[in-house]
Structure formats: structure tokens, C-alpha cells
Design an enzyme around this catalytic site. Sequence first.
Site, PDB file in Angstrom:
ATOM      1  NE  ARG A   1      42.995  21.063  -7.447  1.00  0.00           N
ATOM      2  CZ  ARG A   1      42.288  21.188  -6.824  1.00  0.00           C
ATOM      3  NH1 ARG A   1      42.309  21.489  -5.340  1.00  0.00           N
ATOM      4  NH2 ARG A   1      40.989  21.621  -7.183  1.00  0.00           N
TER       5      ARG A   1
ATOM      6  NE  ARG B   1      42.281  18.320 -14.482  1.00  0.00           N
ATOM      7  CZ  ARG B   1      41.438  18.200 -13.831  1.00  0.00           C
ATOM      8  NH1 ARG B   1      40.182  18.074 -14.154  1.00  0.00           N
ATOM      9  NH2 ARG B   1      41.303  18.924 -12.648  1.00  0.00           N
TER      10      ARG B   1
HETATM   11  P1  ADP Z   1      39.095  20.804 -10.108  1.00  0.00           P
HETATM   12  O1  ADP Z   1      38.316  21.321 -11.207  1.00  0.00           O
HETATM   13  O2  ADP Z   1      38.700  21.655  -8.808  1.00  0.00           O
HETATM   14  O3  ADP Z   1      40.507  21.164 -10.477  1.00  0.00           O
HETATM   15  P2  ADP Z   1      38.517  18.108 -10.220  1.00  0.00           P
HETATM   16  O4  ADP Z   1      37.730  17.609  -9.234  1.00  0.00           O
HETATM   17  O5  ADP Z   1      38.311  18.052 -11.831  1.00  0.00           O
HETATM   18  O6  ADP Z   1      39.115  19.503  -9.399  1.00  0.00           O
HETATM   19  O7  ADP Z   1      39.880  17.177 -10.112  1.00  0.00           O
HETATM   20  C1  ADP Z   1      40.551  16.707  -8.880  1.00  0.00           C
HETATM   21  C2  ADP Z   1      41.602  16.191  -9.119  1.00  0.00           C
HETATM   22  O8  ADP Z   1      41.458  14.845  -9.629  1.00  0.00           O
HETATM   23  C3  ADP Z   1      42.792  16.489 -10.188  1.00  0.00           C
HETATM   24  O9  ADP Z   1      43.587  17.313  -9.336  1.00  0.00           O
HETATM   25  C4  ADP Z   1      43.277  15.427 -10.548  1.00  0.00           C
HETATM   26  O10 ADP Z   1      44.501  14.827  -9.564  1.00  0.00           O
HETATM   27  C5  ADP Z   1      42.378  14.336 -10.551  1.00  0.00           C
HETATM   28  N1  ADP Z   1      41.749  14.436 -11.884  1.00  0.00           N
HETATM   29  C6  ADP Z   1      40.535  14.901 -12.291  1.00  0.00           C
HETATM   30  N2  ADP Z   1      40.269  14.708 -13.678  1.00  0.00           N
HETATM   31  C7  ADP Z   1      41.376  14.338 -14.274  1.00  0.00           C
HETATM   32  C8  ADP Z   1      41.804  14.255 -15.665  1.00  0.00           C
HETATM   33  N3  ADP Z   1      40.671  14.406 -16.647  1.00  0.00           N
HETATM   34  N4  ADP Z   1      42.825  13.787 -15.728  1.00  0.00           N
HETATM   35  C9  ADP Z   1      43.896  13.483 -14.880  1.00  0.00           C
HETATM   36  N5  ADP Z   1      43.615  13.893 -13.628  1.00  0.00           N
HETATM   37  C10 ADP Z   1      42.458  14.143 -13.296  1.00  0.00           C
END
Ligand code: ADP
Length: 214
Positions: free
Chosen positions: A172, A88
Site C-alpha cells: 500500500r 488516489r
Molecule cells: P488506508 O487509508 O489505511 O490506506 P483505505 O481504507 O483508504 O486504507 O483503503 C483500503 C483499500 O481500499 C486500499 O488499499 C485500496 O485497495 C482500496 N481503496 C480505497 N480507496 C481507494 C481509491 N480511492 N482508489 C482505489 N482503491 C481504493
Amino acid sequence: MNIILLGPPGAGKGTQANRLVEERGMVQLSTGDMLRAAVKAGTPVGLKAKAVMDRGELVSDEIVSELIDAELTAMDAGTGAIFDGYPRTRAQAERLDELLDKHGRKLDRVIELEVDEDALVDRITGRFTCANCGAGYHDRYNLPQVEGVCDRCGSTDFKRRPDDTEETVRTRMQEYRAKTAPILPYYEERGIVSRVDGMASIDEVADKIDALLS
Ligand code: ADP
Ligand code: ADP
Ligand code: ZN
């Protein structure tokens, strides 16, 4: 085969990853799922991550990269990986290259799901999953065949994520625009990025992805 599914929250990454797992025997590596499991288990990582996730901000690069490293270590070398929600940030993308190297893997494709931002709030606020098997659904776009019963496992227990609110989705989306979208050029230079119209139906998106991976 190792692929990244890239796209803003609600783009359909988890939905498509689930299907690839069922149809191709690949493994889904979702840092979001891993973090939610850590929060539920009350581990030190979970305790650190919870408030950040509730705000819709990004958890530290170190934490998520370590989670991915551990999963790759536990995986069979011959099993394909689907990276869902990781990397990300640019730092995570660079770290992933090191990790793939370390585990003898190579990145085959980055699939960007292109979606209309206006549709995302709708998708996120209508999202729910089976509490037993994790199958994903939507109040209007993807209901179970029999109301209240999971198609995959028959459970009648469903749940919604605490961060799937309109307010958090906005944060987000901003995080995605500011930190995640800018990693695309990193992969474009290598000619491995494919774009798929994520506004098409779930089945149409699936067909496009299949065509890219065949
Ligand atoms: P979505 O795909 O619906 O945005 P995720 O389930 O991938 O949600 O992620 C939920 C939350 O978990 C994010 O908003 C963030 O806070 C955290 N998160 C998930 N993956 C990462 C990542 N690779 N780096 C930083 N934070 C992450
Ligand atoms: P992400 O993992 O990228 O955050 P999800 O796969 O969880 O996104 O999808 C978000 C919500 O939108 C879910 O409720 C899912 O059922 C629904 N959804 C996914 N793909 C589509 C699509 N192509 N059209 C309509 N709804 C979709
Ligand atoms: Zn289920």
C-alpha cells in the site's frame, strides 16, 4: 467547505476525519469504508474489490468514483465533505473535479499529512476499530479510556482489518508513492495544498488542521 485529507496508509486521515465530523458536522467520504461495506454486503462491487484490497493494490478508478458520485448525490448541498482516501490517482483527481462541478461544490483545501514511513507499519499493525460505531483506536497510541470499552458508544466489540498486515502495508505504501503522491502538483498549481506534520500527537495534528480551516 470541501476538503481532501491526503497521506499514506496510517497517516491519520480517518482519525482526523472522524473528529471533524463530530466537531463540525461535516460528512466523511471514505472510499475505503465504502468498499469494505460493499465487501461485507457481497455486492458486485464488493466481490470485484475484495481480492485487490487484500493484496493492498488499488481498486479501479471507475468503481471508486461511482461510489463518491452516489454519496455526493445523497448529501445535503450545504454539508461539507471530507474526502478521505480519495482521490488516489491522477484520473480520480480529474474525475473528482467533474463530480464537484456536477454537484455544485468547490474544493477549498487539500491537507497533506506528512509522516515518517517507518512509523506507518507500527500504526497500521496496531490499529483497531469499534465494531459497532467505527471509532478508531491503537494498541499503544490511542487506547480507549476504559480498557475494552469504546469511548464513544460503550461497545465491547472491536475489530481489525484483514489488510492491516506488515506485508500489505508495504504494498500500500508503494501504491501511495507511485500513484497517489504524484497528484499533489495537480493541486499545488492551484495553491490549495497545506502540509501538516502527521508525526505530532493526534491532538496537535487536530489543532493544526483547525487552524487551517478557520
Ligand atoms: P488506508 O487509508 O489505511 O490506506 P483505505 O481504507 O483508504 O486504507 O483503503 C483500503 C483499500 O481500499 C486500499 O488499499 C485500496 O485497495 C482500496 N481503496 C480505497 N480507496 C481507494 C481509491 N480511492 N482508489 C482505489 N482503491 C481504493
Ligand atoms: P489512515 O486513515 O490515514 O489510514 P488512521 O486514522 O486509521 O489512518 O490511523 C492509523 C492508526 O494510527 C490508528 O490506529 C490511529 O489510532 C493511530 N494514529 C492516528 N493518528 C496518530 C497520531 N498522530 N499519532 C499516533 N497514532 C496515530
Ligand atoms: Zn463504538
